[in-house]
Design a protein around this motif. Structure first.
Motif, mmCIF file in Angstrom:
data_model
loop_
_atom_site.group_PDB
_atom_site.id
_atom_site.type_symbol
_atom_site.label_atom_id
_atom_site.label_comp_id
_atom_site.label_asym_id
_atom_site.label_seq_id
_atom_site.Cartn_x
_atom_site.Cartn_y
_atom_site.Cartn_z
ATOM 1 N N ASP A 42 55.455 -15.646 -4.884
ATOM 2 C CA ASP A 42 56.844 -15.464 -5.300
ATOM 3 C C ASP A 42 57.527 -16.807 -5.524
ATOM 4 N N GLU A 45 56.219 -18.491 -8.742
ATOM 5 C CA GLU A 45 56.794 -17.911 -9.961
ATOM 6 C C GLU A 45 58.248 -18.310 -10.144
ATOM 7 N N ARG A 49 59.693 -20.453 -13.459
ATOM 8 C CA ARG A 49 60.864 -20.091 -14.268
ATOM 9 C C ARG A 49 61.874 -21.230 -14.311
ATOM 10 N N GLY A 62 51.784 -20.749 -13.292
ATOM 11 C CA GLY A 62 51.585 -20.805 -11.850
ATOM 12 C C GLY A 62 50.164 -20.491 -11.438
#
Length: 264
Positions: A42, A45, A49, A62
């Motif tokens: 998580d 990612e 972004r 990633g």
């Protein structure tokens, strides 16, 4: 100087924060396809972004995985089977009285800070040699040369990385692949903020705490401040480029003059 890394794939280990994040940002801004690595999918990612937005580079991707473990390393190698630029930034540190460091802690530091880098070099160097181009960079530290009494185990691993880099540079001789270390001085990261507080206390405002830390624990610094991560990233981006094609087997210092030596 315009550095263009378009068409190059760069893996930066432990790049969700701190120096690794700054390096990933710098490489992405230079046009490289950057692979962000961290233990949590998580968080990886989220950083992907953020970097795409901040740099305008949609080629940021990633590859989550704990590189101190066999399974984590295998997951990253599956996701990224080949790279042109490998930045071994993963590392742990902390202050411990020397006589209280037990065998398990010595092994843990060596596994994370040294063997994780060695495993990735073994995996990616052959492909670089076959393509006659590649960059391998290991993030070392002033602690490799001026070993702090409060973290001998950390200093030992960073000294080891200097030997690892020099040795693999010889293994890559004449192939178009360069292998170097970057000796980073005391750098302003979240982890270092915690370390500073550990040594000087929680009650001081940050600017005063940083100043006291430098005077009491790092008085050799010629810039008399913590280095910003972006300043380390500038050197890494340069060494990743064609401009640094004749620089290999070296230990390049971005230490604010901390190491009191002309050579490392």
């Amino acid at each position: 100087m315009h550095i263009d890394l378009s068409g190059r794939t760069a893996l930066v280990t432990a790049s969700t924060q701190g120096i690794g994040h700054a390096i990933a940002t710098g490489l992405a801004r230079a046009g490289a396809r950057v692979v962000v690595n961290g233990r949590g999918a998580d968080r990886v990612e989220q950083v992907v972004r953020e970097l795409r937005s901040a740099t305008g580079n949609d080629a940021v991707v990633g590859a989550p995985g704990d590189l101190a473990s066999d399974d984590g390393t295998a997951a990253v190698l599956r996701a990224v089977p080949q790279v042109d630029i490998l930045v071994n930034n993963l590392g742990i540190f902390g202050a411990t009285p020397p006589l209280e460091i037990d065998d398990e802690e010595w092994r843990r530091y060596f596994e994370v800070n040294v063997l994780a880098a060695v495993r990735l070099i073994r995996a990616y160097l052959p492909g670089m040699q076959e393509r006659h181009w590649g960059r391998v960079l290991c993030l070392a530290s002033d602690s490799a040369v001026a070993v702090p009494a409060e973290m001998i185990h950390y200093g030992m691993t960073k000294t080891s990385l200097l030997a690892v880099s020099r040795g693999f540079a010889k293994a890559a001789a004449g192939t178009g692949v360069t292998v170097n270390s970057v000796i980073a001085g005391p750098t302003h990261t979240e982890g270092v903020e915690e370390f500073v507080r550990q040594l000087v206390g929680d009650e001081l405002p940050w600017d005063e705490a940083q100043h006291r830390f430098m005077l009491q624990h790092r008085p050799q610094s010629l810039i008399q401040r913590l280095i910003e991560p972006e300043e380390i990233a500038h050197m890494v981006v340069y060494l990743s480029s064609s401009y640094a094609s004749a620089t290999t087997g070296g230990a390049l210092r971005v230490d604010g003059g901390y190491v009191d030596s002309i050579l490392p």
